[in-house]
Design an enzyme around this catalytic site. Structure first.
Site, short mmCIF file in Angstrom:
data_model
loop_
_atom_site.label_atom_id
_atom_site.label_comp_id
_atom_site.label_asym_id
_atom_site.label_seq_id
_atom_site.Cartn_x
_atom_site.Cartn_y
_atom_site.Cartn_z
N ASP A 158 60.26 9.21 -38.54
CA ASP A 158 58.99 9.34 -39.28
C ASP A 158 59.08 10.46 -40.32
O ASP A 158 58.25 10.53 -41.24
CB ASP A 158 57.85 9.69 -38.31
CG ASP A 158 57.01 8.49 -37.92
OD1 ASP A 158 56.82 7.60 -38.76
OD2 ASP A 158 56.54 8.47 -36.76
N GLN A 167 53.58 6.68 -32.22
CA GLN A 167 52.52 6.16 -33.08
C GLN A 167 51.31 7.10 -33.04
O GLN A 167 50.84 7.49 -31.98
CB GLN A 167 52.13 4.73 -32.64
CG GLN A 167 51.14 4.04 -33.56
CD GLN A 167 51.66 3.78 -34.97
OE1 GLN A 167 52.85 3.58 -35.18
NE2 GLN A 167 50.78 3.82 -35.95
N LYS A 198 56.04 -3.08 -36.83
CA LYS A 198 57.30 -2.31 -36.84
C LYS A 198 58.34 -3.01 -35.97
O LYS A 198 59.50 -3.12 -36.35
CB LYS A 198 57.04 -0.87 -36.36
CG LYS A 198 56.28 -0.05 -37.39
CD LYS A 198 55.79 1.30 -36.87
CE LYS A 198 54.88 1.95 -37.92
NZ LYS A 198 54.32 3.22 -37.50
N1 GUN Z 1 49.95 6.29 -37.94
C1 GUN Z 1 49.62 5.96 -39.20
N2 GUN Z 1 50.72 5.99 -40.00
C2 GUN Z 1 51.76 6.36 -39.21
C3 GUN Z 1 53.16 6.57 -39.44
O1 GUN Z 1 53.66 6.43 -40.56
N3 GUN Z 1 53.89 6.94 -38.36
C4 GUN Z 1 53.35 7.12 -37.14
N4 GUN Z 1 54.16 7.49 -36.16
N5 GUN Z 1 52.07 6.94 -36.89
C5 GUN Z 1 51.27 6.56 -37.91
#
Ligand code: GUN
Length: 278
Positions: free
Chosen positions: A119, A96, A52
């Site tokens: 998100d 996350q 990311k």
């Molecule tokens: N963990 C697995 N997929 C995601 C996501 O799309 N966003 C976040 N914040 N954590 C994750």
């Protein structure tokens, strides 16, 4: 003959669009900034967070990583989020997941201000999606709709089956496909006669978290199959929930793992960061 849906290529196109939008905003004196919070040192999370951040750097979005220790208290984490909610220099906040067991994930999701919720997990954004109002869309399902559209796969009137009912993928996926006028079924671990249901699908989205579970006998001839799963096999290679080798013989479209849904999730996050700054 089946066609591979090249998520990496489509994500690259979207990232180029985001890059020029970010540049345009920068010229107007608007910097975009994403704050990423990682609690603990889970290796998979570390890879996702790094990817990311790399994407942010590529498209010209600032990113700040707040790494917090595994044993941080829920109160301290909530206080960190609250501070970021009030920080005008931060447009988007991403915590996350998964979080350590002593922290209530729902509380954390609700703590992020809905206007910074890139998100799309906050109940306000989920509610907006549910009633068709504008809001942040969760990145993985939004990325899947883009994959289908870029590949010229019509959703309107099609039989769509989703295997998995998580808050992150399955449920919002159903709402998004419904918004595109698909006829939607959600199957899950308690569903009886799964094979009969998945075989009805023109569009089959698999997010069940079981490596190589969906074999050719679960799919209809000519279907489009989207694999959301990602697992590391004993030999070190990655695989999805779909048995690519057998399913490809029967379907029209199929996403690879890696290089299918994963890159799209990140590209949609970049889009959400731009939207957060506007
Ligand atoms: N963990 C697995 N997929 C995601 C996501 O799309 N966003 C976040 N914040 N954590 C994750």
């Amino acid at each position: 003959m089946f066609q591979i849906i090249d998520g990496k290529k489509i994500a690259a196109q979207i990232k180029e669009e985001v890059k020029s939008e970010a540049e345009h905003l920068r010229k107007q004196g608007k910097e975009i900034c994403l704050a990423v919070i990682q609690v603990g040192e889970d290796p998979a999370s570390s890879v996702y967070v790094r990817n990311k951040q790399k994407a942010c750097e590529y498209v010209g979005i600032q990113s700040v990583l707040k790494k917090l220790p595994e044993n941080i208290s829920e109160e301290e984490l909530l206080a960190t989020i609250e501070e970021m909610n009030h920080d005008c220099g931060i447009n988007g906040i991403l915590v996350q997941l998964p979080l350590p067991r002593h922290i209530d994930e729902d509380k954390v999701i609700k703590a992020v201000h809905p206007d910074k919720d890139v998100d799309g997990f906050h109940p306000e954004n989920v509610g907006r999606l549910c009633i068709g109002e504008k809001g942040f869309l969760p990145c993985t399902p939004a990325g899947i709709v883009k994959l289908l559209k870029y590949s010229g796969i019509e959703i309107d009137g099609k039989e769509c089956v989703i295997v998995g009912r998580s808050n992150i993928v399955g449920k919002p996926m159903a709402l998004l496909l419904l918004r595109e006028n698909g006829t939607v079924t959600i199957a899950h671990s308690h569903t009886k006669g799964l094979k009969e249901i998945t075989k009805r699908a023109d569009i089959l989205i698999v997010a069940m978290g079981k490596p190589l579970f969906i074999t050719a006998d679960y799919v209809k001839e000519g279907a489009a199959v989207i694999d959301v799963g990602i697992h590391r096999k004993e030999d070190g290679h990655l695989c999805g929930d779909v048995d690519f080798a057998s399913v490809k013989e029967k379907v029209s479209y199929l996403t690879p793992v890696p290089g299918g849904v994963g890159p799209m999730t990140i590209a949609m996050l970049m889009q959400n960061c731009v939207a957060a700054s506007e």
